[in-house]
Design a protein around this motif. Structure first.
Motif, PDB file in Angstrom:
ATOM      1  N   LEU A   1     -28.351  22.743  47.072  1.00  0.00           N
ATOM      2  CA  LEU A   1     -29.407  22.404  46.122  1.00  0.00           C
ATOM      3  C   LEU A   1     -30.193  23.659  45.725  1.00  0.00           C
ATOM      4  N   ARG A   2     -30.408  24.555  46.693  1.00  0.00           N
ATOM      5  CA  ARG A   2     -31.096  25.806  46.372  1.00  0.00           C
ATOM      6  C   ARG A   2     -30.333  26.573  45.305  1.00  0.00           C
ATOM      7  N   TRP A   3     -29.000  26.594  45.454  1.00  0.00           N
ATOM      8  CA  TRP A   3     -28.168  27.311  44.505  1.00  0.00           C
ATOM      9  C   TRP A   3     -28.146  26.601  43.152  1.00  0.00           C
ATOM     10  N   LEU A   4     -28.021  25.284  43.152  1.00  0.00           N
ATOM     11  CA  LEU A   4     -27.944  24.523  41.907  1.00  0.00           C
ATOM     12  C   LEU A   4     -29.247  24.587  41.111  1.00  0.00           C
ATOM     13  N   ALA A   5     -30.368  24.580  41.824  1.00  0.00           N
ATOM     14  CA  ALA A   5     -31.667  24.590  41.155  1.00  0.00           C
ATOM     15  C   ALA A   5     -32.196  25.999  40.921  1.00  0.00           C
ATOM     16  N   GLU A   6     -31.512  27.006  41.508  1.00  0.00           N
ATOM     17  CA  GLU A   6     -31.991  28.384  41.440  1.00  0.00           C
ATOM     18  C   GLU A   6     -33.441  28.449  41.914  1.00  0.00           C
ATOM     19  N   ALA A   7     -33.666  27.883  43.091  1.00  0.00           N
ATOM     20  CA  ALA A   7     -35.026  27.743  43.599  1.00  0.00           C
ATOM     21  C   ALA A   7     -35.077  28.038  45.089  1.00  0.00           C
ATOM     22  N   ILE A   8     -36.283  28.258  45.570  1.00  0.00           N
ATOM     23  CA  ILE A   8     -36.520  28.348  47.005  1.00  0.00           C
ATOM     24  C   ILE A   8     -36.704  26.923  47.525  1.00  0.00           C
ATOM     25  N   VAL A   9     -35.983  26.566  48.575  1.00  0.00           N
ATOM     26  CA  VAL A   9     -36.097  25.235  49.164  1.00  0.00           C
ATOM     27  C   VAL A   9     -36.645  25.372  50.584  1.00  0.00           C
ATOM     28  N   MET A  10     -37.731  24.703  50.857  1.00  0.00           N
ATOM     29  CA  MET A  10     -38.311  24.707  52.192  1.00  0.00           C
ATOM     30  C   MET A  10     -38.261  23.295  52.768  1.00  0.00           C
ATOM     31  N   VAL A  11     -37.740  23.159  53.976  1.00  0.00           N
ATOM     32  CA  VAL A  11     -37.668  21.864  54.656  1.00  0.00           C
ATOM     33  C   VAL A  11     -38.748  21.832  55.725  1.00  0.00           C
ATOM     34  N   VAL A  12     -39.649  20.878  55.608  1.00  0.00           N
ATOM     35  CA  VAL A  12     -40.761  20.762  56.544  1.00  0.00           C
ATOM     36  C   VAL A  12     -40.296  20.036  57.808  1.00  0.00           C
ATOM     37  N   ASP A  13     -40.514  20.650  58.941  1.00  0.00           N
ATOM     38  CA  ASP A  13     -40.148  20.055  60.229  1.00  0.00           C
ATOM     39  C   ASP A  13     -41.348  19.269  60.752  1.00  0.00           C
ATOM     40  N   TYR A  14     -41.456  18.024  60.311  1.00  0.00           N
ATOM     41  CA  TYR A  14     -42.618  17.207  60.714  1.00  0.00           C
ATOM     42  C   TYR A  14     -42.223  16.231  61.823  1.00  0.00           C
ATOM     43  N   PRO A  15     -43.172  15.760  62.603  1.00  0.00           N
ATOM     44  CA  PRO A  15     -42.859  14.849  63.710  1.00  0.00           C
ATOM     45  C   PRO A  15     -42.456  13.467  63.203  1.00  0.00           C
ATOM     46  N   LEU A  16     -41.277  13.023  63.565  1.00  0.00           N
ATOM     47  CA  LEU A  16     -40.798  11.706  63.161  1.00  0.00           C
ATOM     48  C   LEU A  16     -41.409  10.612  64.037  1.00  0.00           C
ATOM     49  N   ALA A  17     -41.401   9.393  63.541  1.00  0.00           N
ATOM     50  CA  ALA A  17     -41.852   8.262  64.344  1.00  0.00           C
ATOM     51  C   ALA A  17     -40.896   8.090  65.529  1.00  0.00           C
ATOM     52  N   PRO A  18     -41.396   7.717  66.704  1.00  0.00           N
ATOM     53  CA  PRO A  18     -42.765   7.264  66.970  1.00  0.00           C
ATOM     54  C   PRO A  18     -43.743   8.379  67.316  1.00  0.00           C
ATOM     55  N   GLU A  19     -43.268   9.629  67.482  1.00  0.00           N
ATOM     56  CA  GLU A  19     -44.208  10.711  67.795  1.00  0.00           C
ATOM     57  C   GLU A  19     -45.222  10.901  66.668  1.00  0.00           C
TER      58      GLU A  19
END
Length: 314
Positions: A1-19
């Motif tokens: 997707l970064r390549w297709l959109a020619e963009a910087i892609v950041m994935v946020v590592d957030y706490p999933l439920a139930p944490e």
């Protein structure tokens, strides 16, 4: 997707439920977006754009897509956009009062009550009496309708924590968003890719219809026969052959981001309002995408459509 959109892609590592529950997850995602919004382009290995000229996009899939859509609505309300009135704004929610350029979603979970008709009609099932094994519905959720509902509902209760009212809150559960959340401008162009056979099809289609009704620019691609979150299987589910529907969704997402980025830059150049909004009822731009790779489909569509499809990478 970064390549297709020619963009910087950041994935946020957030706490999933139930944490993490709704409040914790929203705070984590907003913190990540703030960091990205004020990061220097050089620090992100991007030399082609100035900091103030880099459009911000938000995106997510499945439950993460619902959270991303909640954040879109939260940012809209915080900026003071409201139909017919001027509300107190909090532009500091993003650095330098920045606004989102657009948002993209793959099969977002927007209805925490899990009660749209597709939860029943798109339940996974085997056709009895067929010569070969024939299945219909959403292969990702193979329980009976009530079993799926119980599981989805249990997940929703963990997500909202002790605040059960969030199940129908118009921001936490965007399916219930109304004129205040969607009207009056402030919501950027939105793109949805959703499976035609998935259990939460209505979570995208119904929200998109309401958003367009209140003037939001919305595009929806419904991939006929596809299951929940199918773009995640674009490499071919381990079979060695690409899932063309997943590839198409990724291509469309990349094109959407590039098109909206160009429009956002043009608006900024001429001092025009962003995001653009219609102040009259509209409808989402919806495409039902059938399998164009089959030989017999050449009788369904004009040759020109086939050529366009090849040019777009699907």
């Amino acid at each position: 997707l970064r390549w297709l959109a020619e963009a910087i892609v950041m994935v946020v590592d957030y706490p999933l439920a139930p944490e993490g529950n709704y409040s914790v997850i929203m705070d984590s995602v907003l913190e990540g977006l703030r960091w990205l919004a004020e990061a220097k382009m050089g620090d992100l290995n991007c030399r082609s754009a100035k900091h103030h000229d880099a459009p911000l996009f938000l995106g997510g899939d499945s439950a993460g897509g619902g959270t991303a859509l909640s954040l879109v609505l939260k940012l809209k309300l915080a900026a003071g956009w409201a139909p017919g009135v001027v509300e107190q704004s909090h532009p500091e929610i993003l650095p330098q009062g920045q606004l989102l350029a657009g948002a993209v979603f793959f099969s977002p979970w927007t209805n925490l009550r899990c009660d749209s008709p597709d939860y029943y009609f798109n339940s996974f099932a085997k056709i009895v009496g067929a010569a070969d094994d024939v299945y219909v519905g959403d292969i990702m959720f193979r329980g009976r309708p009530q079993q799926n509902l119980d599981q989805f509902s249990a997940n929703a209760h963990v997500y909202v924590g002790k605040n059960v009212s969030l199940m129908t809150d118009p921001v936490a559960s965007p399916f219930y968003a109304g004129e205040r959340e969607l009207g009056g401008g402030g919501i950027p162009p939105l793109y949805f890719a959703v499976g035609g056979s998935e259990s939460i099809l209505g979570d995208s289609s119904i929200f998109a219809q309401k958003a367009a009704l209140y003037g939001v620019d919305v595009k929806v691609d419904v991939m006929v026969g596809m299951w929940h979150d199918f773009p995640m299987y674009s490499e071919g589910c381990g079979g060695g052959t690409e899932l063309w529907q997943g590839v198409r969704a990724l291509n469309q997402t990349g094109q959407f981001i590039k098109r909206i980025s160009a429009a956002k830059r043009m608006a900024s150049k001429f001092g025009l309002l962003w995001p653009p909004s219609r102040y009259h009822p509209g409808t989402p731009e919806t495409s039902y995408v059938y399998d164009l790779t089959r030989e017999d489909t050449r009788e369904w569509y004009p040759r020109k459509l086939d050529e366009v499809s090849i040019a777009m990478g699907y």
